[in-house]
Scaffold this motif. Structure first.
Motif: not given
Length: 125
Positions: A112-118, A75-82, A1-8, A16-22
């Protein structure tokens, strides 16, 4: 599983910011998803998590009421609304995925088994 975090990015306090993790996994919907953060000189800490069916969400006390985690399994995506960001929220934010996690461990990064790059979030005062 590959995770790609974005939105910082850089935001002023109160903003406010919204982070996404695909995620690449076709079985994304079966994974619990978590967000963790790490500030310079500090250990990585739990921020929020969501179970596979979005039925249960979990938050660190420091972000409760300000952050909202969600996911779109189609969409295989998780979000964090801050919202109402504070300078102490400044950190690199990581998303993570766990398959078959025990609920008592959902705040434990070791589970947790898999991590995105931050993705870096900077909140100016």
């Amino acid at each position: 599983v590959q995770l790609q975090a974005s939105g910082g990015g850089l935001v002023q306090a109160g903003g406010s910011l919204r982070l996404s993790c695909a995620a690449s996994a076709r079985t994304f919907s079966s994974y619990a998803m978590g967000w963790f953060r790490q500030s310079p000189g500090k250990e990585r800490e739990f921020v929020s998590a969501i179970r596979w069916n979005s039925g249960h969400t979990y938050y660190a006390d420091s972000v409760k009421g300000r952050f909202t985690i969600s996911r779109d399994n189609a969409e295989n995506t998780a979000y964090l609304q801050m919202n109402s960001l504070k300078p102490e929220d400044t950190a690199v934010y990581y998303c993570a995925a766990a398959n078959g996690i025990i609920l008592s461990q959902i705040r434990n990064l070791q589970a947790y088994d898999y991590w995105g790059q931050g993705t870096l979030v900077t909140v100016s005062s």
